[in-house]
Design a protein around this motif. Structure first.
Motif, PDB file in Angstrom:
ATOM      1  N   VAL A 269       0.694  -2.077  -0.012  1.00 49.91           N
ATOM      2  CA  VAL A 269       0.388   0.101   0.212  1.00 49.91           C
ATOM      3  C   VAL A 269       0.660   1.208   0.226  1.00 49.91           C
ATOM      4  CG1 VAL A 269      -1.730   1.455   1.341  1.00 49.91           C
ATOM      5  CG2 VAL A 269      -2.026  -1.280   0.944  1.00 49.91           C
ATOM      6  N   GLU A 270       1.661   0.853   0.486  1.00 50.41           N
ATOM      7  CA  GLU A 270       2.949   2.575   0.859  1.00 50.41           C
ATOM      8  C   GLU A 270       3.538   2.436  -0.584  1.00 50.41           C
ATOM      9  OE1 GLU A 270       6.177   3.699   3.366  1.00 50.41           O
ATOM     10  OE2 GLU A 270       5.838   2.084   3.519  1.00 50.41           O
TER      11      GLU A 270
ATOM     12  N   ARG B 242      -0.171   9.979   2.485  1.00 51.84           N
ATOM     13  CA  ARG B 242      -1.238   9.867   2.217  1.00 51.84           C
ATOM     14  C   ARG B 242      -1.068  10.462   0.536  1.00 51.84           C
ATOM     15  NH1 ARG B 242      -3.097  14.414   5.379  1.00 51.84           N
ATOM     16  NH2 ARG B 242      -2.428  13.548   6.367  1.00 51.84           N
TER      17      ARG B 242
ATOM     18  N   HIS C 190     -10.475   6.695   4.923  1.00 49.08           N
ATOM     19  CA  HIS C 190      -9.133   7.348   4.493  1.00 49.08           C
ATOM     20  C   HIS C 190      -8.987   9.165   4.252  1.00 49.08           C
ATOM     21  CE1 HIS C 190      -7.487   3.355   5.407  1.00 49.08           C
ATOM     22  NE2 HIS C 190      -8.484   3.206   4.549  1.00 49.08           N
TER      23      HIS C 190
ATOM     24  N   GLU D 118       2.718   7.673   8.428  1.00 46.42           N
ATOM     25  CA  GLU D 118       1.759   7.956   7.544  1.00 46.42           C
ATOM     26  C   GLU D 118       2.081   8.370   6.369  1.00 46.42           C
ATOM     27  OE1 GLU D 118      -1.367  11.032   9.484  1.00 46.42           O
ATOM     28  OE2 GLU D 118      -0.413  12.026   7.543  1.00 46.42           O
TER      29      GLU D 118
ATOM     30  N   PHE E 266      -2.817   6.484   4.844  1.00 45.67           N
ATOM     31  CA  PHE E 266      -2.615   4.835   5.412  1.00 45.67           C
ATOM     32  C   PHE E 266      -1.711   5.301   6.676  1.00 45.67           C
ATOM     33  CE2 PHE E 266      -5.089   4.392   1.670  1.00 45.67           C
ATOM     34  CZ  PHE E 266      -5.202   3.325   1.757  1.00 45.67           C
ATOM     35  N   GLN E 267      -2.082   3.931   7.926  1.00 44.23           N
ATOM     36  CA  GLN E 267      -0.539   4.354   8.849  1.00 44.23           C
ATOM     37  C   GLN E 267       0.160   3.196   8.340  1.00 44.23           C
ATOM     38  OE1 GLN E 267      -0.250   6.764  11.053  1.00 44.23           O
ATOM     39  NE2 GLN E 267      -1.997   7.855  10.371  1.00 44.23           N
TER      40      GLN E 267
ATOM     41  N   LEU F  13      -6.600   0.661  -4.897  1.00 44.96           N
ATOM     42  CA  LEU F  13      -6.209   0.211  -2.912  1.00 44.96           C
ATOM     43  C   LEU F  13      -7.469  -0.534  -2.760  1.00 44.96           C
ATOM     44  CD1 LEU F  13      -5.376   3.785  -1.410  1.00 44.96           C
ATOM     45  CD2 LEU F  13      -3.933   1.347  -2.269  1.00 44.96           C
TER      46      LEU F  13
END
Length: 607
Positions: free
Chosen positions: A427-428, A503, A484, A501, A490-491, A469
């Motif tokens: 995700v990151e 974004r 979100h 974090e 996202f964390q 996502l």
């Protein structure tokens, strides 16, 4: 380590400030350790250097022994470049672009050649290349070229958009060497360049010769192309001197008439601004004071970025056609190049738009002048009249949408869709990839007059990210936004246990900033940087693991930051050191690749 070669480069820079200086004994420079070490230091961190060439080698394992072996082969002139590995990548028009992957160790010699050529042609004391050239030059780029258009092309009537057919693939080797001989009188140095030009490439395990063209992927290719096309710059400069005439534009007869009547009214009223005087003042401010159709005033403007160039003409259309035809003949007869008939066109700057460096260029569409209020620091506001002949730069929104469609961010109608090829990433990583695309496009077109329309580009990327996502997390897109937010925050759990974090880089400021060009002046001498890096080289240091000085070589890895949490084994040590190379002895190097040092900690290193 001796600095003689690098000090010689500094002397070359001073001497070559004279455009008629001819250089001798350049080949001896390439046989100096300090020059090759400086060349290695310059290219060692490039990610492509971990891609093996046709000889199977990368920069991993580089050492002083490798440098000395190169010097030995240079001295007896037995050095040969390996053929590059040919790959093909898709172009925006659906065709395939050839890409050459040379041997990383050959790049050390190529970089040394490039450093010598840069000292000759890009001397900070006075470069050989003209200011109109912006491609592949220190401190210059696409934004410096566009800034020059905005600042110096007011009043242009015609724009000639030049496109050279397969320029880099059609460079004539004999012509190039003859141009280099103007400044270089060292046949051994030129012979080495000739070897690089004629190396050829491997495609499907078959070797192909290269009898024309600049080697794709070669470190030297950009500066060699500039040497080649510098002749075009000189030719256009001759055309400018040939056709330009008139010291300044003639005054507009209509403006002079109104101005005279206004002065007469002011004298008759004793200096009182009557309604008639105010009316004449408004009319004067709504028109240019000069005659933009003055036949006795002719100017030529010229900008080149690599093989893309434009010529601006203040004058009649037949002059623009004459200039285009003369440039076509010069390219064909002198440089053995050909203009593309379908892509080389003449546009009327006031009614049409040219396309250059991804930007729509034109001259103000308004036929009536506008009065704007400006204020300089420490002064009172004052009125400025613009005559509607100022350059305008706009982002090509439709072309950008088509480009995003080609890359899979949206469908043919510009409706966002999931980026399927990125679903498998973390995700990151996905959020950072979308942010980099959005940030890059918005930063590039920040100067655009229609920057507000870039909201459509951000919308496509924002919703494409949300759909990607949603595709990855297997939830509805509405839930992604609900949980979100619009910035898709996202964390992310870090290996240390802390949360970070991430974004989407969402822009909120859509004001037009016409001077927001990303340009930076070169405030340091690149040669001084190379001298300092050569002094700090790790090639002569002992093994970082055991302290041995026996057969020390450099262990290289690819880009660490992009690996994220996937950094494993001995690479974790480099990640903590924030280094992509580390000196190790031959024995320890073998153990690293065998995995024997995967559990090594920083405290276990010798230093």
């Amino acid at each position: 380590m001796s600095q003689t070669a690098l000090l010689r480069l500094e002397a070359l820079q001073k001497n070559n400030a004279r455009p008629d200086w001819v250089n001798h004994d350049l080949y001896r420079l390439l046989c100096k350790e300090d020059l090759l070490v400086a060349a290695y230091e310059r290219i060692k961190s490039k990610p492509g250097n971990m891609t093996p060439g046709t000889d199977g080698h990368t920069l991993d394992g580089s050492s002083m022994d490798v440098v000395r072996d190169i010097i030995r082969r240079l001295r007896d002139e037995s050095f040969q470049f390996n053929p590059s590995r040919r790959e093909y990548i898709p172009k925006a028009n659906g065709k395939m672009r050839p890409l050459g992957i040379p041997s990383p160790r050959d790049k050390i010699v190529q970089e040394a050649i490039r450093m010598v050529l840069e000292a000759i042609y890009e001397s900070p004391k006075g470069p050989t290349f003209l200011p109109c050239s912006h491609g592949f030059r220190p401190g210059r780029g696409t934004h410096t070229a566009l800034r020059e258009f905005k600042g110096k092309w007011s009043g242009i009537t015609w724009i000639i958009e030049g496109d050279i057919k397969s320029c880099f693939d059609e460079i004539d080797h004999h012509v190039l060497i003859s141009l280099l001989r103007k400044r270089i009188a060292d046949e051994r140095f030129l012979s080495l360049i000739w070897k690089g030009l004629r190396t050829g490439y491997l495609w499907k395990k078959e070797r192909h010769g290269s009898f024309i063209g600049s080697p794709q992927g070669s470190v030297c290719s950009p500066i060699l192309a500039n040497v080649y096309l510098h002749e075009l710059d000189l030719f256009v400069e001759e055309l400018r001197k040939k056709y330009e005439k008139g010291r300044k534009r003639a005054d507009s007869p209509e403006y002079i008439c109104i101005s005279s009547r206004r002065r007469a009214l002011l004298r008759g009223s004793g200096g009182v601004w009557t309604p008639e005087v105010k009316d004449f003042t408004r009319r004067m401010r709504s028109m240019p004071s000069k005659d933009f159709q003055d036949p006795d005033f002719v100017r030529l403007k010229y900008i080149r970025y690599a093989d893309d160039w434009i010529v601006g003409v203040i004058g009649p259309r037949h002059l623009a056609e004459t200039v285009r035809n003369e440039i076509r003949s010069f390219l064909r007869d002198r440089l053995k190049l050909e203009l593309s008939e379908e892509k080389t066109r003449i546009t009327h700057a006031r009614t049409e738009e040219a396309f250059f460096l991804g930007t729509r260029l034109g001259i103000g569409r308004s036929h009536t002048a506008k009065v704007s209020v400006k204020q300089l620091p420490g002064s009172r506001p004052f009125k400025v009249r613009t005559t509607g002949w100022l350059p305008t730069l706009k982002a090509p929104i439709r072309k950008l949408v088509r480009r995003l469609h080609d890359k899979g961010f949206c469908d043919g109608d510009g409706y966002p869709q999931s980026k399927r090829y990125w679903v498998g990433f973390e995700v990151e990583h996905i959020v950072n990839l979308f942010s980099s695309v959005n940030r890059g496009l918005l930063n590039y077109y920040r100067f655009a007059r229609n920057f507000g329309r870039m909201t459509r580009i951000q919308y496509i990327l924002q919703f494409s990210l949300a759909k990607t996502l949603a595709h990855k997390l297997r939830i509805p897109m509405a839930r992604v936004f609900r949980e979100h937010g619009p910035e898709l925050v996202f964390q992310v759990d870090r290996p240390s246990g802390e949360k970070r974090e991430v974004r989407f880089a969402l822009n909120h400021d859509w004001t037009v900033q016409p001077d927001a060009f990303m340009t930076g002046e070169v405030t340091h001498d690149p040669l001084e940087v190379r001298i300092n890096s050569q002094r700090r080289t790790a090639l002569r240091l002992p093994c970082r693991i055991c302290g041995s000085r026996d057969r020390v070589q450099m262990h290289h890895v690819r880009h660490i930051r992009k690996m994220g949490e996937k950094v494993q084994g001995f690479t974790r040590v480099l990640a903590k050191l924030n280094r992509k190379q580390i000196p190790v002895c031959g024995e320890c190097h073998g153990k690293i690749h065998a995995g024997s040092y995967d559990g090594l900690a920083l405290g276990d290193l010798a230093y």
